[in-house]
Scaffold this motif. Sequence first.
Motif, PDB file in Angstrom:
ATOM      1  N   THR A  72       9.103  -2.156   6.322  1.00 36.09           N
ATOM      2  CA  THR A  72       8.840  -1.717   4.957  1.00 36.09           C
ATOM      3  C   THR A  72       7.588  -2.421   4.449  1.00 36.09           C
ATOM      4  O   THR A  72       7.410  -3.620   4.688  1.00 36.09           O
ATOM      5  N   CYS A  73       6.750  -1.687   3.730  1.00 38.32           N
ATOM      6  CA  CYS A  73       5.484  -2.242   3.233  1.00 38.32           C
ATOM      7  C   CYS A  73       5.750  -3.438   2.322  1.00 38.32           C
ATOM      8  O   CYS A  73       6.707  -3.442   1.550  1.00 38.32           O
ATOM      9  N   GLU A  74       4.855  -4.429   2.390  1.00 40.95           N
ATOM     10  CA  GLU A  74       5.055  -5.668   1.635  1.00 40.95           C
ATOM     11  C   GLU A  74       4.263  -5.703   0.335  1.00 40.95           C
ATOM     12  O   GLU A  74       4.188  -6.734  -0.311  1.00 40.95           O
ATOM     13  N   PHE A  75       3.657  -4.571  -0.048  1.00 42.08           N
ATOM     14  CA  PHE A  75       2.851  -4.617  -1.271  1.00 42.08           C
ATOM     15  C   PHE A  75       3.625  -4.083  -2.471  1.00 42.08           C
ATOM     16  O   PHE A  75       4.333  -4.832  -3.116  1.00 42.08           O
ATOM     17  N   CYS A  76       3.515  -2.795  -2.783  1.00 39.25           N
ATOM     18  CA  CYS A  76       4.073  -2.372  -4.079  1.00 39.25           C
ATOM     19  C   CYS A  76       5.518  -1.890  -3.972  1.00 39.25           C
ATOM     20  O   CYS A  76       6.083  -1.765  -2.891  1.00 39.25           O
ATOM     21  N   GLY A  77       6.099  -1.601  -5.138  1.00 35.69           N
ATOM     22  CA  GLY A  77       7.514  -1.233  -5.215  1.00 35.69           C
ATOM     23  C   GLY A  77       7.838   0.161  -4.713  1.00 35.69           C
ATOM     24  O   GLY A  77       9.008   0.551  -4.715  1.00 35.69           O
ATOM     25  N   CYS A  78       6.827   0.953  -4.277  1.00 36.47           N
ATOM     26  CA  CYS A  78       7.130   2.273  -3.713  1.00 36.47           C
ATOM     27  C   CYS A  78       8.054   2.127  -2.502  1.00 36.47           C
ATOM     28  O   CYS A  78       8.928   2.956  -2.273  1.00 36.47           O
ATOM     29  N   GLY A  79       7.805   1.062  -1.716  1.00 33.58           N
ATOM     30  CA  GLY A  79       8.677   0.821  -0.564  1.00 33.58           C
ATOM     31  C   GLY A  79       8.443   1.767   0.586  1.00 33.58           C
ATOM     32  O   GLY A  79       9.391   2.185   1.273  1.00 33.58           O
ATOM     33  N   CYS A  80       7.175   2.135   0.854  1.00 35.32           N
ATOM     34  CA  CYS A  80       6.874   3.000   1.998  1.00 35.32           C
ATOM     35  C   CYS A  80       7.293   2.320   3.299  1.00 35.32           C
ATOM     36  O   CYS A  80       7.270   1.098   3.399  1.00 35.32           O
ATOM     37  N   ASN A  81       7.624   3.132   4.283  1.00 34.78           N
ATOM     38  CA  ASN A  81       7.937   2.597   5.616  1.00 34.78           C
ATOM     39  C   ASN A  81       6.818   2.953   6.583  1.00 34.78           C
ATOM     40  O   ASN A  81       6.195   4.004   6.453  1.00 34.78           O
ATOM     41  N   ILE A 133      -4.210   2.808   0.915  1.00 35.89           N
ATOM     42  CA  ILE A 133      -5.116   1.971   1.715  1.00 35.89           C
ATOM     43  C   ILE A 133      -4.554   0.575   1.965  1.00 35.89           C
ATOM     44  O   ILE A 133      -4.795  -0.031   3.004  1.00 35.89           O
ATOM     45  N   LYS A 134      -3.734   0.080   1.035  1.00 38.35           N
ATOM     46  CA  LYS A 134      -3.150  -1.257   1.265  1.00 38.35           C
ATOM     47  C   LYS A 134      -2.147  -1.180   2.419  1.00 38.35           C
ATOM     48  O   LYS A 134      -2.046  -2.095   3.221  1.00 38.35           O
ATOM     49  N   GLY A 135      -1.391  -0.085   2.479  1.00 43.45           N
ATOM     50  CA  GLY A 135      -0.452   0.080   3.591  1.00 43.45           C
ATOM     51  C   GLY A 135      -1.179   0.167   4.927  1.00 43.45           C
ATOM     52  O   GLY A 135      -0.775  -0.432   5.918  1.00 43.45           O
ATOM     53  N   HIS A 187       0.794   2.417  -7.938  1.00 44.76           N
ATOM     54  CA  HIS A 187       1.891   2.996  -7.139  1.00 44.76           C
ATOM     55  C   HIS A 187       1.384   4.294  -6.513  1.00 44.76           C
ATOM     56  O   HIS A 187       1.827   5.402  -6.862  1.00 44.76           O
ATOM     57  N   PRO A 188       0.436   4.176  -5.571  1.00 45.99           N
ATOM     58  CA  PRO A 188      -0.289   5.363  -5.103  1.00 45.99           C
ATOM     59  C   PRO A 188       0.585   6.456  -4.506  1.00 45.99           C
ATOM     60  O   PRO A 188       0.282   7.647  -4.682  1.00 45.99           O
ATOM     61  N   ILE A 189       1.639   6.104  -3.820  1.00 44.75           N
ATOM     62  CA  ILE A 189       2.428   7.153  -3.163  1.00 44.75           C
ATOM     63  C   ILE A 189       3.304   7.885  -4.185  1.00 44.75           C
ATOM     64  O   ILE A 189       3.542   9.101  -4.063  1.00 44.75           O
ATOM     65  N   ILE A 190       3.744   7.195  -5.225  1.00 43.02           N
ATOM     66  CA  ILE A 190       4.461   7.889  -6.301  1.00 43.02           C
ATOM     67  C   ILE A 190       3.476   8.800  -7.041  1.00 43.02           C
ATOM     68  O   ILE A 190       3.804   9.928  -7.408  1.00 43.02           O
TER      69      ILE A 190
HETATM   70 FE1  SF4 Z   1       2.528   0.018   0.462  1.00 45.81          FE
HETATM   71 FE2  SF4 Z   1       0.740   1.644  -0.652  1.00 45.81          FE
HETATM   72 FE3  SF4 Z   1       3.218   2.499  -0.119  1.00 45.81          FE
HETATM   73 FE4  SF4 Z   1       2.793   0.759  -2.087  1.00 45.81          FE
HETATM   74  S1  SF4 Z   1       2.043   2.862  -1.984  1.00 45.81           S
HETATM   75  S2  SF4 Z   1       4.419   0.646  -0.545  1.00 45.81           S
HETATM   76  S3  SF4 Z   1       1.134  -0.478  -1.234  1.00 45.81           S
HETATM   77  S4  SF4 Z   1       1.678   1.873   1.377  1.00 45.81           S
END
Ligand code: SF4
Length: 679
Positions: free
Chosen positions: A7-16, A44-46, A175-178
């Motif tokens: 699970t991504c360690e940056f934002c609260g979206c929680g992408c895998n 891009i952070k992911g 929260h780019p993915i949201i």
């Molecule tokens: Fe990670 Fe970006 Fe997804 Fe947030 S939106 S969990 S930073 S990949």
Amino acid sequence: MKKVLTTCEFCGCGCNFYLGVEGGKVVAVYPSVSHPVSRGMLCIKGWQGHEYIHSPKRLVMPLIKERGEFREASWDEAYQLIADRLKQTRTQYGNDSIALLSSAKCTNEENYLMQKFARAVIRTNNVDHCARLCHASTVAGLSATLGAAAMTNSIDEIENAEVILVTGSNTSEAHPIIAAQIRRAVRQKGARLIVVDPREVPMTKYATLWLRQKPGTDVAWLNGMMHIIIRENLWAKDYVAQRTEGFEELKKVVEKYPPQVVEEITGIPQDRLAEAARLYATARTAMIFFTMGITQHTTGTDNVKSIANLAMLCGKVGIESGGVNPLRGQNNVQGACDVGALPNVLPGYQSLADSKVVKKFEKAWGNKLPTSSGLTVVEMIKAAEEGKIKAMYIMGENPMLSDPDLNHVAQGLKKLEFLVVQDIFLTETAQLAQVVLPAVTFAEKDGTFTNTERRVQLIRKAVEPLGEAKPDWQIIAELSSKMGYHMGYDHPEKIMDEIAQVTPSYGGIDYERLENGGLQWPCPNKTHLGTKYLHKGQFARGLGLFQPVEYLPPAEVPDEEYPFILSTGRVLYHFHTGSITRRAQGLAEIYPESQVEVNPWDAKKLGIDDGAMIKLTSRRGQLKVSAKLTERVPQGLVFLNFHFAEAPANILTNPALDPIGKIPEYKVCAVKVEREAEQ
Ligand code: SF4
């Protein structure tokens, strides 16, 4: 190449995504196409943020400071010193002379252990973390109105919402993915988007309506919308009668906010406000999203209560594709709150004031527990400055950049008799410590994060820890045992089993059940499938409670000496205090230095060119930073991110607190803007 799903360690979206591992190093990232949130996308952070994992600047040995210089030490020596000093501080000054900061970057298991260490070993409730600085007002506001302090609905419900109201959230960058899901709902499914924000955030491009309020006037426009909805008979009468209480009190207050009054306070034209009110109230499904533009005010709790009032008035809570949806900033800020890293509640938000609850935890942890609420983040630093807090233990946080009024933070931390910092880099805060303990990144450990939609998800170890660094859970457990309180966990899975035993909303969660995409709490037992949206049929508190609130101005407003409003926030390429993202080469190259957004008309009056160095001064401090001229900010407002130590926004910010949530007013303070004299 080995591929490890995590699970991504940056934002609260929680992408895998899958970490690609070769030669013991993370060398690639592949998104997970089947994940319910990321659906094959990453920001891009992911994609690039992982580059810090193998940074040569990582801490790899415990450090002890002697005569102002750090020297390397063994784990045993460091543990012994910490145990001796903490015991000595407790004996000399009492348990509450020690304060501990947990971390929204760490796992649920680590946060659970940190608050257990504070309560059962140090015997203090002085434990908090950076949720205090972002969503404390959400926790207070939603607990009071709805009875549960979390995002009510799920990310995959966005695509079926008829109306989406986004306020105080630069969703595209934070929260780019949201944001991508919202854009898809608008472009492919015809959802209508209302954005309420003082800045022209990227999401305004997709909006049916963009309302540009003056910073710090949110209660007024929310009351104004409710005024119109009641006046035009658009409210959900049956829903309000059957599911809520306090409507008459709400009506009395919002009566005082007709559109012309609201326009004077907020600057929002009357017809635009009415259009937004009608759009929201008449939609079959409507989701509200908000973040720190709503919460980081002295009226943050009032703002959140107002949002809950609006949603209940229109019957939009407890339905699919509806609800009140605070987007949590960091990867595990939701989980850190859930498992009790807060000074006033035990895991699962169970009250310290309930003697049955306290007895349950005393039995589970085998020790007597303190019952009076502890200090919050900002209160701890103030108490350190006043000499009341003598020692602090900080895990994974960097108050030397993240807290308001940094000059006072530095004074407080320097006045401590003993400071321990546990982190992956020698941060600005770690440099002030007497002992620094090397922790590991998300890629070097197992555990769980809980994302913004309450989804508890696994992180999986992909590579071995660097040098002698250890996972935070292991450090706390070993130190605790050294202090005479045995914590014999050999894997985080055992800690999650204990969390499930004492936390009703996590009662059905175990690692095996999390294998396929995680579970959304409440998940009270082993056969429960998790909860997609909250308050179905009944609110968590029984009846939803309208909590009417009056508009109050920000604590500090512009004047002749400080004529501009400063607002702070994030940029897409960096995260929190930049300690991680600035060490990821790909991100650092794209956004190498801080910039403050200034409106071109203001710049012209002040003789400031694009890219010129300017000086920002508030009542608390000053800094120099280069100007970016943009109409994204209105005249009279400047916007600065808080990611860069070289231009630390929080040297300027106002530490005035929301009286209930105790969150500082990061979003509004008065500043002077000057062209920097040429050398
Ligand atoms: Fe990670 Fe970006 Fe997804 Fe947030 S939106 S969990 S930073 S990949």
